[in-house]
Write a protein that holds these residues in place. Structure first.
Motif, PDB file in Angstrom:
ATOM      1  N   TRP A 133       0.815  -1.218   0.000  1.00  0.00           N
ATOM      2  CA  TRP A 133       0.000   0.000   0.000  1.00  0.00           C
ATOM      3  C   TRP A 133       0.850   1.270   0.000  1.00  0.00           C
ATOM      4  N   THR A 134       2.139   1.162   0.312  1.00  0.00           N
ATOM      5  CA  THR A 134       3.004   2.338   0.166  1.00  0.00           C
ATOM      6  C   THR A 134       3.468   2.501  -1.278  1.00  0.00           C
ATOM      7  N   LEU A 135       3.422   1.426  -2.060  1.00  0.00           N
ATOM      8  CA  LEU A 135       3.865   1.474  -3.454  1.00  0.00           C
ATOM      9  C   LEU A 135       2.744   1.814  -4.437  1.00  0.00           C
ATOM     10  N   VAL A 136       1.551   1.304  -4.187  1.00  0.00           N
ATOM     11  CA  VAL A 136       0.391   1.565  -5.048  1.00  0.00           C
ATOM     12  C   VAL A 136      -0.854   1.713  -4.180  1.00  0.00           C
ATOM     13  N   SER A 137      -1.855   2.348  -4.723  1.00  0.00           N
ATOM     14  CA  SER A 137      -3.090   2.551  -3.959  1.00  0.00           C
ATOM     15  C   SER A 137      -3.963   1.294  -4.015  1.00  0.00           C
ATOM     16  N   PRO A 138      -4.783   1.095  -2.986  1.00  0.00           N
ATOM     17  CA  PRO A 138      -5.698  -0.049  -3.009  1.00  0.00           C
ATOM     18  C   PRO A 138      -6.638  -0.017  -4.220  1.00  0.00           C
ATOM     19  N   ARG A 139      -7.042   1.169  -4.619  1.00  0.00           N
ATOM     20  CA  ARG A 139      -7.929   1.298  -5.782  1.00  0.00           C
ATOM     21  C   ARG A 139      -7.221   0.830  -7.056  1.00  0.00           C
ATOM     22  N   ALA A 140      -5.942   1.171  -7.210  1.00  0.00           N
ATOM     23  CA  ALA A 140      -5.194   0.746  -8.398  1.00  0.00           C
ATOM     24  C   ALA A 140      -5.077  -0.778  -8.440  1.00  0.00           C
ATOM     25  N   VAL A 141      -4.838  -1.394  -7.294  1.00  0.00           N
ATOM     26  CA  VAL A 141      -4.725  -2.851  -7.243  1.00  0.00           C
ATOM     27  C   VAL A 141      -6.075  -3.495  -7.567  1.00  0.00           C
ATOM     28  N   ALA A 142      -7.148  -2.972  -6.978  1.00  0.00           N
ATOM     29  CA  ALA A 142      -8.484  -3.517  -7.258  1.00  0.00           C
ATOM     30  C   ALA A 142      -8.832  -3.370  -8.736  1.00  0.00           C
ATOM     31  N   THR A 143      -8.504  -2.229  -9.315  1.00  0.00           N
ATOM     32  CA  THR A 143      -8.763  -2.006 -10.738  1.00  0.00           C
ATOM     33  C   THR A 143      -7.980  -2.993 -11.599  1.00  0.00           C
ATOM     34  N   GLU A 144      -6.728  -3.229 -11.232  1.00  0.00           N
ATOM     35  CA  GLU A 144      -5.903  -4.180 -11.981  1.00  0.00           C
ATOM     36  C   GLU A 144      -6.476  -5.596 -11.881  1.00  0.00           C
TER      37      GLU A 144
END
Length: 180
Positions: A133-144
């Motif tokens: 979560w310091t590298l990418v946002s939770p929303r970006a991961v969910a979208t991916e």
């Protein structure tokens, strides 16, 4: 990285047991290094997530190399740094989803997709996920993760084959993890 991207040797033929000896050497070395957890988290190693994910969909690997690649990707996708790198490079929604939707590498790609989804679920609300979560946002991961759903769903609707159960499990894991 260069060995993974190298084309097959010009003298290799379709009947050769190993059409790409450069990839074989790279996978052998990387598999040995992956046994050391401290190396897995290094930027040098996580930068290989993208070429390795693309290689999974390639149909030019001999069976033992394919097994080594699967093991290496399963190990890599167990780390938050690899999930972050795959999110930025869109490896889950493009490369792994495409490989899972094809017949040739479907089971291997589905296993890697499930591992990535498990890693994301384990990261939610835990110290393990702090790195992610310091590298990418939770929303970006969910979208991916959700980006991998359409190719898998289309593949399920289009063909009822031996890989359908693996695709269905991967689809379930992706949806569960994206909803966390």
């Amino acid at each position: 990285r260069r060995l993974l991207a190298s084309p097959s040797h010009p003298s290799s033929t379709e009947s050769d047991a190993d059409p790409n000896p450069y990839a074989a050497v790279a996978l052998s070395v990387l598999s040995s290094l992956a046994a050391h957890h401290e190396l897995l988290c290094r930027r040098d190693f996580t930068s290989l997530v993208s070429p390795l994910s693309r290689l999974l969909g390639a149909q030019t690997l001999a069976e033992p190399l394919q097994a080594s690649l699967k093991t290496l990707l399963l190990t890599l996708y167990s780390t938050p740094a690899a999930i972050a790198a795959a999110t930025v490079e869109k490896n889950i929604s493009v490369d792994l989803a495409r490989a899972a939707a094809t017949r040739a590498q479907a089971d291997d790609a589905c296993a890697v997709l499930e591992r990535a989804a498990e890693c994301v679920r384990a990261s939610v609300g835990s110290a393990f996920g702090g790195d992610l979560w310091t590298l990418v946002s939770p929303r970006a991961v969910a979208t991916e993760l959700l980006g991998a759903v359409p190719p898998l769903a289309e593949s399920l609707a289009r063909s009822r084959d031996a890989h359908s159960f693996a695709r269905l499990n991967a689809l379930r894991s992706l949806l569960q993890s994206a909803s966390c």
